[in-house]
Design a protein around this motif. Structure first.
Motif, PDB file in Angstrom:
ATOM      1  N   TRP A  92       0.855  -1.194   0.000  1.00 55.67           N
ATOM      2  CA  TRP A  92       0.000   0.000   0.000  1.00 55.67           C
ATOM      3  C   TRP A  92       0.885   1.236   0.000  1.00 55.67           C
ATOM      4  CZ3 TRP A  92      -1.126  -3.589   4.117  1.00 55.67           C
ATOM      5  CH2 TRP A  92      -2.174  -4.463   3.818  1.00 55.67           C
ATOM      6  N   PRO A  93       1.500   1.591  -1.138  1.00 56.05           N
ATOM      7  CA  PRO A  93       2.477   2.683  -1.167  1.00 56.05           C
ATOM      8  C   PRO A  93       1.893   4.059  -0.840  1.00 56.05           C
ATOM      9  CG  PRO A  93       1.994   1.916  -3.385  1.00 56.05           C
ATOM     10  CD  PRO A  93       1.313   0.959  -2.444  1.00 56.05           C
ATOM     11  N   GLU A  94       0.593   4.194  -0.890  1.00 56.40           N
ATOM     12  CA  GLU A  94      -0.032   5.490  -0.626  1.00 56.40           C
ATOM     13  C   GLU A  94      -0.404   5.674   0.853  1.00 56.40           C
ATOM     14  OE1 GLU A  94      -3.207   2.489  -1.178  1.00 56.40           O
ATOM     15  OE2 GLU A  94      -1.342   2.893  -2.210  1.00 56.40           O
ATOM     16  N   ILE A  95      -0.084   4.689   1.714  1.00 59.89           N
ATOM     17  CA  ILE A  95      -0.494   4.697   3.122  1.00 59.89           C
ATOM     18  C   ILE A  95       0.716   4.762   4.052  1.00 59.89           C
ATOM     19  CG2 ILE A  95      -1.604   3.304   4.932  1.00 59.89           C
ATOM     20  CD1 ILE A  95      -3.597   4.447   2.932  1.00 59.89           C
ATOM     21  N   ARG A  96       0.568   5.530   5.137  1.00 61.02           N
ATOM     22  CA  ARG A  96       1.567   5.559   6.215  1.00 61.02           C
ATOM     23  C   ARG A  96       0.838   5.278   7.520  1.00 61.02           C
ATOM     24  NH1 ARG A  96       6.685   7.361   7.250  1.00 61.02           N
ATOM     25  NH2 ARG A  96       6.869   8.405   5.251  1.00 61.02           N
ATOM     26  N   ARG A 137      -7.623  -7.600   7.868  1.00 61.00           N
ATOM     27  CA  ARG A 137      -8.966  -7.119   7.516  1.00 61.00           C
ATOM     28  C   ARG A 137      -9.369  -7.571   6.115  1.00 61.00           C
ATOM     29  NH1 ARG A 137     -11.175  -2.794  10.336  1.00 61.00           N
ATOM     30  NH2 ARG A 137     -12.154  -2.097   8.431  1.00 61.00           N
ATOM     31  N   VAL A 138      -8.373  -7.746   5.224  1.00 60.33           N
ATOM     32  CA  VAL A 138      -8.630  -8.170   3.850  1.00 60.33           C
ATOM     33  C   VAL A 138      -7.646  -9.253   3.446  1.00 60.33           C
ATOM     34  CG1 VAL A 138      -9.607  -5.956   3.095  1.00 60.33           C
ATOM     35  CG2 VAL A 138      -7.168  -6.363   2.865  1.00 60.33           C
ATOM     36  N   GLY A 142      -7.553  -8.821  -1.768  1.00 61.91           N
ATOM     37  CA  GLY A 142      -8.358  -7.625  -1.546  1.00 61.91           C
ATOM     38  C   GLY A 142      -9.785  -7.858  -1.090  1.00 61.91           C
ATOM     39  N   GLN A 143     -10.126  -9.109  -0.773  1.00 53.92           N
ATOM     40  CA  GLN A 143     -11.481  -9.420  -0.312  1.00 53.92           C
ATOM     41  C   GLN A 143     -11.595  -9.182   1.191  1.00 53.92           C
ATOM     42  OE1 GLN A 143     -13.916 -10.284  -2.552  1.00 53.92           O
ATOM     43  NE2 GLN A 143     -12.278  -9.856  -4.003  1.00 53.92           N
TER      44      GLN A 143
END
Length: 162
Positions: A92-96, A137-138, A142-143
């Motif tokens: 998840w490169p867009e998450i910190r 959680r997934v 991605g499910q």
């Protein structure tokens, strides 16, 4: 919760602020997070990468390959005192993720779920009414995974006791 949370490391050389409320805050009980913290679990708030600003200091990092996804997880910490400030993820490169314990007021954010509870240490209480996931959680695909909401606090047990 207000926007603009602030926090930093134990020695104070690294400081940060956020520009929005977290997407979610959860407690992770996986063995990786137990080792990263040297404790029972890691509580972190997830933000878009551009919503976290370093105000002071520079972070060092450690790269680890996740047992589950086989993707890189980057642990960002103060080079002076070693406090884990955040995690970032190849997956998840867009998450910190920001360490909840590093906020000036850690109680400004609520823990909305517990993940990897199948790895929770003996004596850890899983709270009433909060989503608890046996694993993530997934799925890797991605499910969404099913969660449990306990009607009363539940004490986690070691795998050998299950």
């Amino acid at each position: 919760m207000t926007e603009g949370l602030e926090g930093g490391c134990l020695c104070g050389k690294v400081r940060f602020r956020t520009t929005q409320a977290p997407l979610r805050t959860f407690a992770c009980h996986c063995t990786f997070c137990q080792r990263v913290t040297g404790s029972s679990y890691y509580a972190e708030s997830m933000f878009p990468m551009n919503a976290v600003v370093l105000n002071a200091g520079a972070l060092s990092s450690y790269e680890h390959i996740s047992d589950g996804s086989k993707k890189k997880v980057f642990v960002h910490f103060c080079p002076n005192c070693g406090t884990t400030i955040s995690l970032t993820f190849e997956r998840w490169p867009e998450i910190r993720g920001i360490s909840r314990g590093c906020y000036d007021d850690p109680n400004a954010v609520e823990v909305s779920s517990h993940i990897w509870t199948q790895s929770a240490q003996t004596g850890t209480a899983l709270p009433k009414g909060v989503e608890c996931f046996a694993e993530a959680r997934v799925t890797l695909e991605g499910q969404a995974e099913p969660s449990t909401r306990h009607t009363a606090p539940v004490m986690a047990r070691a795998k050998s006791d299950a």
